[in-house]
Scaffold this active site. Structure first.
Site, PDB file in Angstrom:
ATOM      1  N   CYS A 141      49.603  47.345  77.887  1.00  0.00           N
ATOM      2  CA  CYS A 141      48.675  48.037  76.968  1.00  0.00           C
ATOM      3  C   CYS A 141      47.319  48.293  77.616  1.00  0.00           C
ATOM      4  O   CYS A 141      46.810  49.414  77.589  1.00  0.00           O
ATOM      5  CB  CYS A 141      48.515  47.218  75.687  1.00  0.00           C
ATOM      6  SG  CYS A 141      48.217  45.462  75.953  1.00  0.00           S
ATOM      7  N   HIS A 220      42.064  45.387  71.762  1.00  0.00           N
ATOM      8  CA  HIS A 220      41.266  45.073  72.957  1.00  0.00           C
ATOM      9  C   HIS A 220      40.086  46.050  72.991  1.00  0.00           C
ATOM     10  O   HIS A 220      40.200  47.176  72.482  1.00  0.00           O
ATOM     11  CB  HIS A 220      42.052  45.338  74.241  1.00  0.00           C
ATOM     12  CG  HIS A 220      43.348  44.598  74.373  1.00  0.00           C
ATOM     13  ND1 HIS A 220      43.441  43.232  74.392  1.00  0.00           N
ATOM     14  CD2 HIS A 220      44.621  45.059  74.543  1.00  0.00           C
ATOM     15  CE1 HIS A 220      44.720  42.877  74.563  1.00  0.00           C
ATOM     16  NE2 HIS A 220      45.457  43.967  74.646  1.00  0.00           N
TER      17      HIS A 220
HETATM   18  P1  NAD Z   1      57.705  39.855  70.980  1.00  0.00           P
HETATM   19  O1  NAD Z   1      57.764  38.402  71.187  1.00  0.00           O
HETATM   20  O2  NAD Z   1      57.014  40.397  69.784  1.00  0.00           O
HETATM   21  O3  NAD Z   1      59.164  40.477  70.993  1.00  0.00           O
HETATM   22  C1  NAD Z   1      60.136  40.102  71.938  1.00  0.00           C
HETATM   23  C2  NAD Z   1      61.489  40.148  71.259  1.00  0.00           C
HETATM   24  O4  NAD Z   1      62.489  39.851  72.222  1.00  0.00           O
HETATM   25  C3  NAD Z   1      61.624  39.102  70.139  1.00  0.00           C
HETATM   26  O5  NAD Z   1      62.234  39.719  69.026  1.00  0.00           O
HETATM   27  C4  NAD Z   1      62.530  38.037  70.765  1.00  0.00           C
HETATM   28  O6  NAD Z   1      63.319  37.384  69.800  1.00  0.00           O
HETATM   29  C5  NAD Z   1      63.393  38.889  71.677  1.00  0.00           C
HETATM   30  N1  NAD Z   1      64.041  38.132  72.780  1.00  0.00           N
HETATM   31  C6  NAD Z   1      63.846  36.848  73.162  1.00  0.00           C
HETATM   32  N2  NAD Z   1      64.672  36.536  74.195  1.00  0.00           N
HETATM   33  C7  NAD Z   1      65.403  37.657  74.453  1.00  0.00           C
HETATM   34  C8  NAD Z   1      66.438  37.942  75.378  1.00  0.00           C
HETATM   35  N3  NAD Z   1      66.883  37.036  76.253  1.00  0.00           N
HETATM   36  N4  NAD Z   1      66.968  39.202  75.384  1.00  0.00           N
HETATM   37  C9  NAD Z   1      66.535  40.137  74.496  1.00  0.00           C
HETATM   38  N5  NAD Z   1      65.560  39.886  73.592  1.00  0.00           N
HETATM   39  C10 NAD Z   1      65.009  38.673  73.560  1.00  0.00           C
HETATM   40  O7  NAD Z   1      57.054  40.460  72.333  1.00  0.00           O
HETATM   41  P2  NAD Z   1      56.332  41.852  72.501  1.00  0.00           P
HETATM   42  O8  NAD Z   1      54.885  41.664  72.209  1.00  0.00           O
HETATM   43  O9  NAD Z   1      57.089  42.909  71.801  1.00  0.00           O
HETATM   44  O10 NAD Z   1      56.440  42.039  74.084  1.00  0.00           O
HETATM   45  C11 NAD Z   1      57.573  42.593  74.687  1.00  0.00           C
HETATM   46  C12 NAD Z   1      57.186  43.145  76.047  1.00  0.00           C
HETATM   47  O11 NAD Z   1      56.191  44.162  75.847  1.00  0.00           O
HETATM   48  C13 NAD Z   1      56.544  42.135  77.001  1.00  0.00           C
HETATM   49  O12 NAD Z   1      56.871  42.501  78.330  1.00  0.00           O
HETATM   50  C14 NAD Z   1      55.055  42.357  76.781  1.00  0.00           C
HETATM   51  O13 NAD Z   1      54.256  41.966  77.871  1.00  0.00           O
HETATM   52  C15 NAD Z   1      55.032  43.862  76.600  1.00  0.00           C
HETATM   53  N6  NAD Z   1      53.860  44.361  75.884  1.00  0.00           N
HETATM   54  C16 NAD Z   1      53.394  43.706  74.788  1.00  0.00           C
HETATM   55  C17 NAD Z   1      52.265  44.185  74.155  1.00  0.00           C
HETATM   56  C18 NAD Z   1      51.673  43.470  72.985  1.00  0.00           C
HETATM   57  O14 NAD Z   1      50.465  43.435  72.867  1.00  0.00           O
HETATM   58  N7  NAD Z   1      52.462  42.900  72.098  1.00  0.00           N
HETATM   59  C19 NAD Z   1      51.664  45.356  74.597  1.00  0.00           C
HETATM   60  C20 NAD Z   1      52.208  46.045  75.682  1.00  0.00           C
HETATM   61  C21 NAD Z   1      53.311  45.525  76.323  1.00  0.00           C
END
Ligand code: NAD
Length: 335
Positions: A141, A220
């Site tokens: 992000c 942010h």
């Molecule tokens: P999150 O924890 O909200 O969601 C992750 C999901 O993946 C959950 O539903 C979890 O149950 C599931 N999960 C757990 N183990 C798994 C597996 N082995 N296989 C498949 N799914 C599985 O996380 P998020 O915030 O959505 O982040 C996901 C990705 O996006 C990360 O790489 C993060 O760095 C990136 N990201 C997050 C944000 C943010 O601010 N939330 C912003 C940009 C990028």
């Protein structure tokens, strides 16, 4: 019609699923969850076909009375591409366990190391580099927010160097297991933060970044200083940013006095108050001694969503950059 699987229906996964489903050239064929919680139930209620992200846990869903169609391996067979939205570093494990074996294309998120994919991606900056690729990583992000702005400034005025400070929301609103209740945390203490090197995976620019975590969950904020190569006036910069739909210009005069007001605005007009654009304070744009100062806010839960959609079009060569971004923007109400 490109068939898309979402592996990890969490903060990013559920937003990307809804965004993909708004497109005419792609559709979601299924989403995965690790446990039968309320999010799994909501996914089914919304009409998504649900699969178990961890094959051994299939029975846990059945025991909870939630209908699952199969496991991630079954889902991959039905899809042309997987968007991996699993937690940080788990995407790389999923790549080794499933995607490489099945020979399927995959998109990873910014929590993965850059070497998980052939190319890191930002739609404005390097769309063409993802054309035809098998593994692509959409940058995080903060990196997406920095790159959009810096790409536009570089293209129009040239950049000698960038110094940027990220004031980061400590966790997302739903996260109740971690947080920073009272304090400001240099993160990291030692320079640079990872954001500068991450920007350099998608844009050739001289940049150093520092970052601090603060006790908020909303957005942010970036404070950015850019030494320009060419002479420019404040109005020239504003004109360039006004012309890019993925930048939203706001002002203090309109009532946007903080991120709380930005979110309040989005609550009135966007699903889940998602803001896909960089929110740039028009009044912050100032050129002093050839150096441009800009303050922007980034909605961490939403900003990478349009980039995931564009990444699919680039990988399958469905459209050129501007056409893809236009379609995505229109479908998500970015204007
Ligand atoms: P999150 O924890 O909200 O969601 C992750 C999901 O993946 C959950 O539903 C979890 O149950 C599931 N999960 C757990 N183990 C798994 C597996 N082995 N296989 C498949 N799914 C599985 O996380 P998020 O915030 O959505 O982040 C996901 C990705 O996006 C990360 O790489 C993060 O760095 C990136 N990201 C997050 C944000 C943010 O601010 N939330 C912003 C940009 C990028």
């Amino acid at each position: 019609m490109i068939k898309v699987a979402i592996n990890g229906y969490g903060t990013i996964g559920k937003r990307v699923a809804d965004a993909v489903n708004c497109q005419k050239d792609m559709e979601v064929v299924g989403v995965t969850k690790t446990k039968p919680d309320f999010e799994a139930k909501l996914a089914v209620k919304k009409g998504y076909k649900l699969y178990a992200a961890i094959p051994e846990r299939l029975k846990v869903f059945e025991d909870a009375g939630i209908k699952v169609e199969g496991t991630i391996e079954d889902l991959i067979e039905k899809a042309d591409v997987v968007i991996d939205c699993s937690p940080n570093k788990v995407g790389a494990e999923n790549k080794a366990k499933y995607y490489e074996k099945a020979g399927i294309k995959a998109i990873f998120q910014g929590g993965e190391k850059k070497d998980v994919a052939e190319v890191s991606f930002n739609a404005l900056s390097n769309y063409d580099m993802a054309k035809g690729k098998k593994f692509v990583r959409v940058v995080s992000c903060n990196t997406t927010g920095l790159t959009r702005l810096l790409y536009l400034i570089k293209e129009n005025f040239g950049i000698k160097k960038v110094r940027a400070t990220m004031i980061r929301r400590v966790v997302d609103p739903k996260e109740d297991k971690k947080g920073l209740v009272n304090g400001i945390m240099p993160n990291p203490v030692k320079l640079p933060s990872h954001h500068g090197p991450d920007v350099q995976t998608v844009l050739d620019v001289n940049i150093t970044t520092t970052a601090f975590k603060v006790p908020t969950t909303l957005m942010h904020v970036h404070s950015i200083n850019i030494e320009l190569e060419s002479d420019a006036k404040n109005e020239d910069v504003i004109a360039v940013l006004e012309n890019e739909p993925r930048i939203m210009l706001v002002s203090e005069e309109e009532g946007f006095t903080s991120t709380t007001k930005v979110i309040e605005y989005a609550r009135e007009c966007r699903m889940r108050y998602d803001i896909f654009e960089n929110v740039v304070w028009r009044d912050s744009i100032s050129i002093v001694d050839g150096e441009l100062y800009v303050t922007q806010a980034i909605h961490q839960e939403a900003i990478v969503v349009p980039e995931n959609v564009d990444a699919i079009r680039a990988m399958f060569e469905l459209a050129e950059r501007d056409e893809s971004m236009k379609i995505t923007n229109e479908s998500l109400g970015i204007c």
